[in-house]
Motif scaffolding. Structure first.
Motif, PDB file in Angstrom:
ATOM      1  N   LYS A  62       0.933  -1.257   0.004  1.00  0.00           N
ATOM      2  CA  LYS A  62       0.183   0.043  -0.063  1.00  0.00           C
ATOM      3  C   LYS A  62       0.888   1.290  -0.040  1.00  0.00           C
ATOM      4  O   LYS A  62       1.941   1.129   0.519  1.00  0.00           O
ATOM      5  CB  LYS A  62      -0.878   0.035   1.256  1.00  0.00           C
ATOM      6  CG  LYS A  62      -2.043  -0.784   1.369  1.00  0.00           C
ATOM      7  CD  LYS A  62      -2.779  -0.543   2.453  1.00  0.00           C
ATOM      8  CE  LYS A  62      -4.156  -1.235   2.538  1.00  0.00           C
ATOM      9  NZ  LYS A  62      -4.873  -1.239   3.849  1.00  0.00           N
ATOM     10  N   GLN A  63       0.397   2.231  -0.743  1.00  0.00           N
ATOM     11  CA  GLN A  63       1.157   3.578  -0.773  1.00  0.00           C
ATOM     12  C   GLN A  63       0.101   4.720  -0.668  1.00  0.00           C
ATOM     13  O   GLN A  63      -1.110   4.555  -1.367  1.00  0.00           O
ATOM     14  CB  GLN A  63       1.900   3.782  -1.936  1.00  0.00           C
ATOM     15  CG  GLN A  63       2.658   5.135  -2.064  1.00  0.00           C
ATOM     16  CD  GLN A  63       3.258   5.278  -3.282  1.00  0.00           C
ATOM     17  OE1 GLN A  63       3.798   4.143  -4.063  1.00  0.00           O
ATOM     18  NE2 GLN A  63       3.984   6.531  -3.653  1.00  0.00           N
ATOM     19  N   SER A  64       0.272   5.459   0.185  1.00  0.00           N
ATOM     20  CA  SER A  64      -0.688   6.806   0.212  1.00  0.00           C
ATOM     21  C   SER A  64      -0.469   7.707  -0.696  1.00  0.00           C
ATOM     22  O   SER A  64       0.657   8.037  -1.195  1.00  0.00           O
ATOM     23  CB  SER A  64      -0.512   7.324   1.697  1.00  0.00           C
ATOM     24  OG  SER A  64       0.373   8.129   1.886  1.00  0.00           O
ATOM     25  N   SER A  65      -1.828   8.119  -1.049  1.00  0.00           N
ATOM     26  CA  SER A  65      -1.607   9.299  -2.129  1.00  0.00           C
ATOM     27  C   SER A  65      -2.670  10.199  -1.883  1.00  0.00           C
ATOM     28  O   SER A  65      -3.423  10.114  -0.755  1.00  0.00           O
ATOM     29  CB  SER A  65      -2.021   8.599  -3.681  1.00  0.00           C
ATOM     30  OG  SER A  65      -3.194   8.225  -3.737  1.00  0.00           O
ATOM     31  N   LEU A  66      -2.813  11.310  -2.734  1.00  0.00           N
ATOM     32  CA  LEU A  66      -3.945  12.353  -2.253  1.00  0.00           C
ATOM     33  C   LEU A  66      -5.363  11.716  -2.491  1.00  0.00           C
ATOM     34  O   LEU A  66      -6.150  12.139  -1.630  1.00  0.00           O
ATOM     35  CB  LEU A  66      -3.696  13.436  -3.468  1.00  0.00           C
ATOM     36  CG  LEU A  66      -2.557  14.284  -3.338  1.00  0.00           C
ATOM     37  CD1 LEU A  66      -2.520  15.207  -4.503  1.00  0.00           C
ATOM     38  CD2 LEU A  66      -2.274  14.879  -2.017  1.00  0.00           C
ATOM     39  N   ASN A  67      -5.754  10.784  -3.282  1.00  0.00           N
ATOM     40  CA  ASN A  67      -6.866  10.073  -3.345  1.00  0.00           C
ATOM     41  C   ASN A  67      -7.181   9.020  -2.311  1.00  0.00           C
ATOM     42  O   ASN A  67      -8.000   8.223  -2.490  1.00  0.00           O
ATOM     43  CB  ASN A  67      -7.153   9.818  -4.674  1.00  0.00           C
ATOM     44  CG  ASN A  67      -7.125  10.928  -5.651  1.00  0.00           C
ATOM     45  OD1 ASN A  67      -7.424  11.998  -5.364  1.00  0.00           O
ATOM     46  ND2 ASN A  67      -6.635  10.607  -6.754  1.00  0.00           N
ATOM     47  N   GLY A  68      -6.034   8.623  -1.325  1.00  0.00           N
ATOM     48  CA  GLY A  68      -6.436   7.290  -0.620  1.00  0.00           C
ATOM     49  C   GLY A  68      -5.188   6.433  -0.705  1.00  0.00           C
ATOM     50  O   GLY A  68      -4.228   7.080  -1.212  1.00  0.00           O
TER      51      GLY A  68
END
Length: 72
Positions: free
Chosen positions: A29-35
């Motif tokens: 998992k990697q966090s991004s601006l959209n979740g």
């Protein structure tokens, strides 16, 4: 020795034994601006029996047990 047989590879052991394996992506998992999104960070090996093992750092070999090294 790397032999591709329709997305299946033949892994050879030091003693000459051979098994058919499939390379599958290792995802985290990697966090991004959209979740959170899933990102490929490497590869793992799946045996015909369904067991999954991580590739070693060299990306060409893996262990199925103690002193059981296979190379693609």
């Amino acid at each position: 020795m790397l032999k591709n047989l329709n997305n299946s590879y033949v892994a050879t052991a030091v003693n000459g034994g051979e098994i058919n394996v499939k390379l599958i992506p290792l995802q985290r998992k990697q966090s991004s601006l959209n979740g959170f999104i899933m990102v490929d960070v490497g590869q793992m090996v799946e045996l015909e029996s369904g067991e999954i093992f991580p590739l070693n750092i060299d990306g060409k070999s893996f262990y199925t047990g103690i002193n059981q090294l296979y190379r693609l």
